[in-house]
Design a protein around this motif. Structure first.
Motif, PDB file in Angstrom:
ATOM      1  N   ALA A   6      31.348  39.106  27.938  1.00  0.00           N
ATOM      2  CA  ALA A   6      30.114  38.695  28.672  1.00  0.00           C
ATOM      3  C   ALA A   6      29.962  38.374  30.044  1.00  0.00           C
ATOM      4  O   ALA A   6      28.979  38.282  30.471  1.00  0.00           O
ATOM      5  CB  ALA A   6      29.459  37.666  27.709  1.00  0.00           C
ATOM      6  N   ASN A   7      31.124  37.862  30.523  1.00  0.00           N
ATOM      7  CA  ASN A   7      31.133  37.457  31.735  1.00  0.00           C
ATOM      8  C   ASN A   7      32.584  37.438  32.441  1.00  0.00           C
ATOM      9  O   ASN A   7      33.670  38.134  31.671  1.00  0.00           O
ATOM     10  CB  ASN A   7      30.941  35.819  31.990  1.00  0.00           C
ATOM     11  N   ALA A   8      32.754  37.236  33.678  1.00  0.00           N
ATOM     12  CA  ALA A   8      33.940  37.443  34.313  1.00  0.00           C
ATOM     13  C   ALA A   8      35.295  36.510  33.914  1.00  0.00           C
ATOM     14  O   ALA A   8      36.287  36.823  33.835  1.00  0.00           O
ATOM     15  CB  ALA A   8      33.880  37.078  36.137  1.00  0.00           C
ATOM     16  N   HIS A   9      34.626  35.276  33.440  1.00  0.00           N
ATOM     17  CA  HIS A   9      35.731  34.340  32.906  1.00  0.00           C
ATOM     18  C   HIS A   9      36.375  35.127  31.573  1.00  0.00           C
ATOM     19  O   HIS A   9      37.443  34.846  31.272  1.00  0.00           O
ATOM     20  CB  HIS A   9      34.816  33.195  32.464  1.00  0.00           C
ATOM     21  N   GLN A  10      35.309  35.607  30.785  1.00  0.00           N
ATOM     22  CA  GLN A  10      35.885  36.091  29.604  1.00  0.00           C
ATOM     23  C   GLN A  10      36.843  37.351  30.067  1.00  0.00           C
ATOM     24  O   GLN A  10      37.846  37.689  29.150  1.00  0.00           O
ATOM     25  CB  GLN A  10      34.946  36.570  28.627  1.00  0.00           C
ATOM     26  N   ALA A  11      36.287  38.129  30.872  1.00  0.00           N
ATOM     27  CA  ALA A  11      37.159  39.377  31.335  1.00  0.00           C
ATOM     28  C   ALA A  11      38.609  38.887  31.772  1.00  0.00           C
ATOM     29  O   ALA A  11      39.738  39.457  31.662  1.00  0.00           O
ATOM     30  CB  ALA A  11      36.502  40.046  32.565  1.00  0.00           C
ATOM     31  N   ARG A  12      38.842  37.907  32.543  1.00  0.00           N
ATOM     32  CA  ARG A  12      39.867  37.364  32.819  1.00  0.00           C
ATOM     33  C   ARG A  12      40.729  36.679  31.938  1.00  0.00           C
ATOM     34  O   ARG A  12      41.867  37.148  31.887  1.00  0.00           O
ATOM     35  CB  ARG A  12      39.629  36.236  33.838  1.00  0.00           C
ATOM     36  N   LEU A  13      40.237  36.121  31.245  1.00  0.00           N
ATOM     37  CA  LEU A  13      41.000  35.733  29.613  1.00  0.00           C
ATOM     38  C   LEU A  13      41.634  36.858  28.868  1.00  0.00           C
ATOM     39  O   LEU A  13      42.685  36.842  28.565  1.00  0.00           O
ATOM     40  CB  LEU A  13      40.338  34.711  28.782  1.00  0.00           C
ATOM     41  N   LEU A  14      40.903  38.001  28.818  1.00  0.00           N
ATOM     42  CA  LEU A  14      41.252  39.159  28.117  1.00  0.00           C
ATOM     43  C   LEU A  14      42.569  39.869  28.797  1.00  0.00           C
ATOM     44  O   LEU A  14      43.516  40.293  28.128  1.00  0.00           O
ATOM     45  CB  LEU A  14      40.108  40.222  27.941  1.00  0.00           C
ATOM     46  N   LYS A  15      42.269  39.840  30.319  1.00  0.00           N
ATOM     47  CA  LYS A  15      43.339  40.510  30.962  1.00  0.00           C
ATOM     48  C   LYS A  15      44.781  39.611  31.051  1.00  0.00           C
ATOM     49  O   LYS A  15      45.966  39.963  30.951  1.00  0.00           O
ATOM     50  CB  LYS A  15      42.959  40.839  32.253  1.00  0.00           C
ATOM     51  N   GLU A  42      34.215  29.674  25.874  1.00  0.00           N
ATOM     52  CA  GLU A  42      34.428  31.213  26.132  1.00  0.00           C
ATOM     53  C   GLU A  42      35.502  31.819  25.406  1.00  0.00           C
ATOM     54  O   GLU A  42      35.275  32.810  24.886  1.00  0.00           O
ATOM     55  CB  GLU A  42      34.905  31.338  27.630  1.00  0.00           C
ATOM     56  N   VAL A  43      36.722  31.016  24.880  1.00  0.00           N
ATOM     57  CA  VAL A  43      37.596  31.556  24.003  1.00  0.00           C
ATOM     58  C   VAL A  43      36.887  31.413  22.584  1.00  0.00           C
ATOM     59  O   VAL A  43      36.961  32.646  21.878  1.00  0.00           O
ATOM     60  CB  VAL A  43      38.881  30.580  23.870  1.00  0.00           C
ATOM     61  N   PHE A 390      37.712  45.619  29.411  1.00  0.00           N
ATOM     62  CA  PHE A 390      38.005  44.212  29.394  1.00  0.00           C
ATOM     63  C   PHE A 390      37.230  43.663  30.649  1.00  0.00           C
ATOM     64  O   PHE A 390      37.518  42.645  31.363  1.00  0.00           O
ATOM     65  CB  PHE A 390      39.491  43.799  29.498  1.00  0.00           C
ATOM     66  N   SER A 391      36.150  44.331  31.359  1.00  0.00           N
ATOM     67  CA  SER A 391      35.323  44.229  32.344  1.00  0.00           C
ATOM     68  C   SER A 391      33.852  43.982  31.822  1.00  0.00           C
ATOM     69  O   SER A 391      33.541  44.555  30.716  1.00  0.00           O
ATOM     70  CB  SER A 391      35.252  44.979  33.404  1.00  0.00           C
ATOM     71  N   PRO A 392      33.107  42.943  32.232  1.00  0.00           N
ATOM     72  CA  PRO A 392      31.756  42.873  31.606  1.00  0.00           C
ATOM     73  C   PRO A 392      31.098  44.189  31.898  1.00  0.00           C
ATOM     74  O   PRO A 392      31.126  44.835  32.835  1.00  0.00           O
ATOM     75  CB  PRO A 392      31.048  41.812  32.873  1.00  0.00           C
TER      76      PRO A 392
END
Length: 393
Positions: A6-15, A42-43, A390-392
């Motif tokens: 949903a956002n850049a933080h979640q994308a960063r965590l996935l990567k 976010e997790v 894995f990007s918003p």
């Protein structure tokens, strides 16, 4: 897979979970600029999407033990690397570990319909083996320039019939999942960056020497594609003034003088001139010669084969030397089918680059063979689609 971060933080965590594997919340917190409470939120949201699952308790760091999380182990990506003369197809999990890999000889000049029938047959075979019920996304590499936003090949010199073919749209419909398309050399660079020799380098060149020659350019950890998708097309830099005619319509291109096809042609010419008994024997046995035959003849000590490799390496090294002086990379990776020529080729390339480029650019510049061989492209293809998913949205 329908969920996206949903956002850049979640994308960063996935990567981070893709590149580093299962991790504790505490360890993830060490790598992202989030408060403990914001990280927990976010997790938890990622756990709700199903992209991430709980993975037991982490090792104690003192005090209360943290919980491990990991990417959903049921996620599956399809990586497809279409070369000039063969197709590689692989299934990976979300952490880009290769679960199954198939290779099939195929001439890209047979056109997109025939090639994609073969790709789909290979994907079906991997599915039938139990590796995947379906695919959450697919990455496709093709041996020519690609208009990246649309996933469409653009005027590829060695791919007649492919210009403007809607690769992404056609395969997305057939596979029933999102598809991303890129040049095959860019994917080789991404593969070596993810799991190969370029893991710790942000700025590097990845030169693929196969039927043709191309270069993946990675700047600040990201592939640079250029305005129209043709960045890195170094096979069509002039290496010999007024030299041989090239498939692109110009003369003297590097690719016309040294590539898998050019090397095979030169080997046949050497046999006609009576210069190599070893190559003549292989031509008589096989009915044709390839770069593999030249490599085998060189390994047997054939002077003509060794000279052909050195001459090609010198020409390639001259072009790379110009790129090194211009770009100042931290690493040059040499990959592709012709790397079976090994250290004779590498030594010739190194000699030219170190001789011709500025000492400031080459003082600490490793020039090395790729680590991943034919799996680099399919890993890069899986990396490409995972970057997208894995990007918003």
């Amino acid at each position: 897979m329908t969920a996206r971060p949903a956002n850049a933080h979640q994308a960063r965590l996935l990567k981070l979970l893709r590149d580093g594997g299962p991790n504790s919340r505490a360890q993830l917190g060490d790598q992202v600029d989030l408060s403990r409470s914001k990280l927990a939120v976010e997790v938890d949201r990622l756990l709700e999407t199903g992209l991430v699952v709980a993975d037991g308790l982490a090792a104690s760091r003192g005090g209360r033990r943290s919980h491990n999380v990991r990417l959903n182990p049921e996620l599956r990506f399809l990586g497809v690397d279409i070369g000039a003369t063969s197709i590689d197809v692989a299934v990976t999990n979300a952490e880009l570990e290769t679960l199954g890999h198939l290779n099939h000889p195929m001439d890209v000049r047979e056109g997109p319909v025939a090639v994609f029938e073969q790709v789909l047959a290979m994907a079906a075979k991997l599915r039938a083996s139990g590796l995947a019920e379906g695919f959450d996304g697919a990455g496709i590499g093709v041996p020519g320039p690609v208009r990246f936003p649309e996933g469409i090949p653009v005027a590829p010199p060695i791919m007649p019939g492919w210009d403007g073919f809607p690769v992404r749209e056609a395969l997305s419909q057939e596979l029933g999942c999102p598809v991303m398309v890129d040049n095959d050399v860019n994917l080789m660079a991404m593969g070596e960056q993810h799991a190969g020799v370029a893991r710790t380098v942000a700025d590097f060149l990845c030169v693929k020497i196969g039927t043709g020659i191309g270069c993946g350019i990675v700047v600040g950890g990201e592939v640079y594609r250029g305005t129209t998708g043709s960045a890195g097309d170094i096979g069509h830099i002039q290496a010999v003034p007024d030299g041989r005619p090239c498939a692109c319509g110009n003369r003297g291109c590097l690719e016309a003088h040294f590539s898998g096809a050019a090397l095979a042609r030169d080997a046949v010419e050497a046999v006609k001139q009576g210069l190599s008994a070893e190559l003549a024997s292989r031509l008589e046995t096989n009915g044709s010669l390839t770069a593999v035959d030249v490599a085998a003849a060189a390994a047997a000590g054939d002077a003509t084969a060794l000279e052909l490799i050195r001459e090609g390496g010198n020409r390639t090294g001259q072009v790379i030397a110009g790129l090194v002086s211009f770009f100042n990379p931290g690493l040059v990776v040499i990959g592709g089918g012709v790397t079976g020529l090994g250290h004779t080729l590498l030594a010739a390339i190194r000699t030219q680059v170190y001789r011709q480029s500025l000492p400031l650019a080459t003082g600490n510049l490793p020039i090395v063979l790729g680590e991943l061989g034919p799996t680099a492209g399919v890993i890069g293809a899986a990396r490409l689609i995972s970057d997208h998913l894995f990007s918003p949205a």
